[in-house]
Design a protein around this motif. Structure first.
Motif, PDB file in Angstrom:
ATOM      1  N   PHE A 199       0.894  -1.220  -0.026  1.00  0.00           N
ATOM      2  CA  PHE A 199       0.042  -0.159   0.015  1.00  0.00           C
ATOM      3  C   PHE A 199       0.842   1.336   0.151  1.00  0.00           C
ATOM      4  N   SER A 200       2.141   1.300   0.839  1.00  0.00           N
ATOM      5  CA  SER A 200       2.585   2.493   0.716  1.00  0.00           C
ATOM      6  C   SER A 200       3.471   2.769  -0.625  1.00  0.00           C
ATOM      7  N   GLU A 201       3.796   1.454  -1.183  1.00  0.00           N
ATOM      8  CA  GLU A 201       4.517   1.770  -2.767  1.00  0.00           C
ATOM      9  C   GLU A 201       3.359   2.389  -3.659  1.00  0.00           C
ATOM     10  N   LEU A 202       2.003   1.730  -3.408  1.00  0.00           N
ATOM     11  CA  LEU A 202       1.048   2.397  -4.371  1.00  0.00           C
ATOM     12  C   LEU A 202       0.906   3.960  -4.013  1.00  0.00           C
ATOM     13  N   ALA A 203       0.820   4.417  -2.705  1.00  0.00           N
ATOM     14  CA  ALA A 203       0.957   5.702  -2.371  1.00  0.00           C
ATOM     15  C   ALA A 203       1.719   6.593  -2.896  1.00  0.00           C
ATOM     16  N   LYS A 204       3.096   5.991  -3.116  1.00  0.00           N
ATOM     17  CA  LYS A 204       4.268   6.672  -3.639  1.00  0.00           C
ATOM     18  C   LYS A 204       3.834   6.892  -5.310  1.00  0.00           C
ATOM     19  N   ARG A 205       3.218   6.069  -5.728  1.00  0.00           N
ATOM     20  CA  ARG A 205       2.894   6.021  -7.164  1.00  0.00           C
ATOM     21  C   ARG A 205       1.447   6.904  -7.420  1.00  0.00           C
ATOM     22  N   GLY A 206       0.949   7.688  -6.364  1.00  0.00           N
ATOM     23  CA  GLY A 206      -0.269   8.264  -6.661  1.00  0.00           C
ATOM     24  C   GLY A 206      -1.501   7.633  -6.495  1.00  0.00           C
ATOM     25  N   LEU A 207      -1.453   6.167  -6.104  1.00  0.00           N
ATOM     26  CA  LEU A 207      -2.674   5.571  -6.198  1.00  0.00           C
ATOM     27  C   LEU A 207      -3.155   5.451  -4.699  1.00  0.00           C
ATOM     28  N   ARG A 208      -4.396   5.181  -4.446  1.00  0.00           N
ATOM     29  CA  ARG A 208      -4.942   5.202  -3.056  1.00  0.00           C
ATOM     30  C   ARG A 208      -4.525   4.114  -2.326  1.00  0.00           C
ATOM     31  N   ARG A 209      -4.340   4.384  -1.071  1.00  0.00           N
ATOM     32  CA  ARG A 209      -3.816   3.837   0.067  1.00  0.00           C
ATOM     33  C   ARG A 209      -4.943   3.396   0.789  1.00  0.00           C
ATOM     34  N   PRO A 210      -5.563   2.278   0.897  1.00  0.00           N
ATOM     35  CA  PRO A 210      -6.398   1.996   1.792  1.00  0.00           C
ATOM     36  C   PRO A 210      -6.132   2.064   3.477  1.00  0.00           C
ATOM     37  N   THR A 211      -6.807   2.205   4.073  1.00  0.00           N
ATOM     38  CA  THR A 211      -6.786   2.051   5.583  1.00  0.00           C
ATOM     39  C   THR A 211      -6.362   0.465   5.925  1.00  0.00           C
ATOM     40  N   ASN A 212      -5.191   0.140   6.408  1.00  0.00           N
ATOM     41  CA  ASN A 212      -4.814  -1.497   6.641  1.00  0.00           C
ATOM     42  C   ASN A 212      -5.256  -1.805   8.043  1.00  0.00           C
ATOM     43  N   ARG A 213      -6.193  -2.477   8.236  1.00  0.00           N
ATOM     44  CA  ARG A 213      -6.752  -2.864   9.598  1.00  0.00           C
ATOM     45  C   ARG A 213      -6.175  -4.409   9.879  1.00  0.00           C
ATOM     46  N   ALA A 214      -5.330  -4.529  11.135  1.00  0.00           N
ATOM     47  CA  ALA A 214      -5.129  -5.836  11.136  1.00  0.00           C
ATOM     48  C   ALA A 214      -6.153  -6.655  11.796  1.00  0.00           C
ATOM     49  N   ILE A 215      -6.325  -8.154  11.338  1.00  0.00           N
ATOM     50  CA  ILE A 215      -7.472  -8.834  11.960  1.00  0.00           C
ATOM     51  C   ILE A 215      -6.666 -10.275  12.031  1.00  0.00           C
ATOM     52  N   THR A 216      -7.135 -11.130  12.905  1.00  0.00           N
ATOM     53  CA  THR A 216      -6.681 -12.500  12.986  1.00  0.00           C
ATOM     54  C   THR A 216      -7.451 -13.374  12.073  1.00  0.00           C
ATOM     55  N   THR A 217      -6.606 -14.520  11.941  1.00  0.00           N
ATOM     56  CA  THR A 217      -6.864 -15.611  10.998  1.00  0.00           C
ATOM     57  C   THR A 217      -8.365 -16.127  11.513  1.00  0.00           C
ATOM     58  N   ALA A 218      -8.741 -16.032  12.752  1.00  0.00           N
ATOM     59  CA  ALA A 218      -9.907 -16.410  13.132  1.00  0.00           C
ATOM     60  C   ALA A 218     -11.083 -15.631  12.889  1.00  0.00           C
ATOM     61  N   GLU A 219     -10.912 -14.180  12.570  1.00  0.00           N
ATOM     62  CA  GLU A 219     -11.654 -13.393  11.952  1.00  0.00           C
ATOM     63  C   GLU A 219     -12.079 -13.516  10.436  1.00  0.00           C
ATOM     64  N   PHE A 220     -11.197 -14.203   9.804  1.00  0.00           N
ATOM     65  CA  PHE A 220     -11.146 -14.482   8.214  1.00  0.00           C
ATOM     66  C   PHE A 220     -11.011 -15.878   7.792  1.00  0.00           C
ATOM     67  N   PRO A 221     -12.224 -16.675   8.182  1.00  0.00           N
ATOM     68  CA  PRO A 221     -12.133 -18.015   8.009  1.00  0.00           C
ATOM     69  C   PRO A 221     -12.131 -18.362   6.418  1.00  0.00           C
ATOM     70  N   ARG A 222     -11.214 -19.352   6.360  1.00  0.00           N
ATOM     71  CA  ARG A 222     -11.210 -19.781   4.807  1.00  0.00           C
ATOM     72  C   ARG A 222     -11.462 -21.174   4.606  1.00  0.00           C
TER      73      ARG A 222
END
Ligand SMILES: NC(=O)c1ccc[n+]([C@@H]2O[C@H](COP(=O)([O-])OP(=O)(O)OC[C@H]3O[C@@H](n4cnc5c(N)ncnc54)[C@H](OP(=O)(O)O)[C@@H]3O)[C@@H](O)[C@H]2O)c1
Length: 307
Positions: free
Chosen positions: A234-257
């Motif tokens: 995301f930081s590298e995208l921002a350096k290139r003038g592209l959107r940098r989304p908010t990066n919220r940390a979650i746990t694996t348990a919150e993202f079941p696959r």
């Protein structure tokens, strides 16, 4: 001076991340790669790739083809085993019949992810998903099928083509204001082009009768969490003038696959460095280059101007 014969390397899986990178790598003089895709040899029919080996009579083989969809493998375990184990096994045996070496690319998913630090080659395996089980079965087939083998376990492969985490983050950044990224999975991101360049560098030594065969880890040198990897992208995208989304940390348990992931995917590549003299760079220096390649490829072509 007598002509030095061309050494032929047969590469299965020309359309994937690694196969694509191998196609775009400079091979040493005297080595001639031939690339086969799924139409040339469908790995769900294990006899097919083995037949191609006999037809091409190469001097070495690299298997870059694999069933890599970790979640889909949970419901397609039979296919995953055919592609990742049965076909590579048949190739290894066909290679052994010609007394030539075979290279098989394996994965951090052969481990259960509970080791507190980096995995070394002789750590106990224990896959936690069907993909990992199929790749482990592939390793076993390769070892049993051909003593002249190199099994390279790598992790978190990314490139400007194919399906990978970096490309998912770029897509996500383009579509959403906020990203929620897993923070409790850690690993060593590995650029496909670094992996390809290393394979090409070691290829000549694999043709020697007494090459240091065996199982090695080869991954990017620095480690991070999925969340940390996304942060850099995301930081590298921002350096290139592209959107940098908010990066919220979650746990694996919150993202079941559908498939479990090893929490710790970190591989120690020390043995490969000691043996072959090669260490891969970390993702920090590589991601900017891969992003540039990806963004350049996705730019709409300038329309031709006619007067
Ligand atoms: N990607 C990762 O994060 C990762 C991590 C650790 C280890 N690895 C290992 O690294 C190696 C290279 O991975 P990659 O990321 O380059 O994989 P990839 O981009 O998913 O490419 C897989 C390749 O395998 C081919 N393939 C799939 N099913 C096939 C079949 N039935 N018959 C013939 N070819 C088939 C694909 O062909 P199509 O284009 O026709 O589908 C493609 O060329 C694999 O052994 C993988 O297990 C990958």
């Amino acid at each position: 001076m007598p002509d030095i014969p061309m050494r032929k390397v047969l590469v299965f899986g020309s359309t994937g991340q690694l196969g694509h990178a191998l196609r775009h790598t400079d091979w040493p003089a005297g080595m001639a790669p031939t690339f086969l895709d799924r139409d040339d040899a469908d790995f769900t029919e294990p006899d097919e790739p083995a037949k191609r080996v006999a037809e091409h009579a190469p001097d070495a083989i690299i298997i870059a083809a694999a069933y890599t969809n970790v979640d889909a493998a949970e419901s397609n375990e039979v296919t995953a085993f055919a592609v990742n184990a049965a076909a590579p096994g048949a190739i290894a045996r066909a290679a052994a019949a010609l007394s030539i070496p075979v290279v098989y690319i394996s994965t951090d998913h052969v481990f259960d992810g509970r080791r507190p630090d980096r995995y070394v080659e002789d750590d106990a395996v224990g896959p936690v998903n069907a993909y990992g089980r199929s790749k482990l079965a592939g390793e076993i087939e390769i070892r049993a099928g051909n003593p002249r083998h190199l099994i390279l376990r790598t992790s978190w492969v990314y490139s400007a083509i194919g399906a990978n985490f970096l490309k998912s983050m770029v897509r996500l950044a383009g579509e959403h204001e906020e990203a929620t990224i897993v923070v409790d999975q850690i690993g060593c991101p590995t650029a496909a082009e670094d992996l390809a360049a290393s394979l090409v560098r070691v290829a000549p030594s694999l043709l020697q009768a007494n090459a240091p065969w065996g199982t090695y880890h080869l991954a990017g040198s620095s480690e991070t969490s999925r969340h940390g990897f996304a942060e850099l992208i995301f930081s590298e995208l921002a350096k290139r003038g592209l959107r940098r989304p908010t990066n919220r940390a979650i746990t694996t348990a919150e993202f079941p696959r559908p498939a479990l992931r090893p929490a710790n995917s970190r591989l120690s590549s020390d043995a490969f460095r000691r043996t072959y003299g090669i260490a891969l760079p970390g993702f920090e220096s590589k991601v900017p280059r891969v992003l540039d390649a990806l963004l350049a490829a996705s730019k709409p072509k300038e329309e031709s101007v006619t007067s």
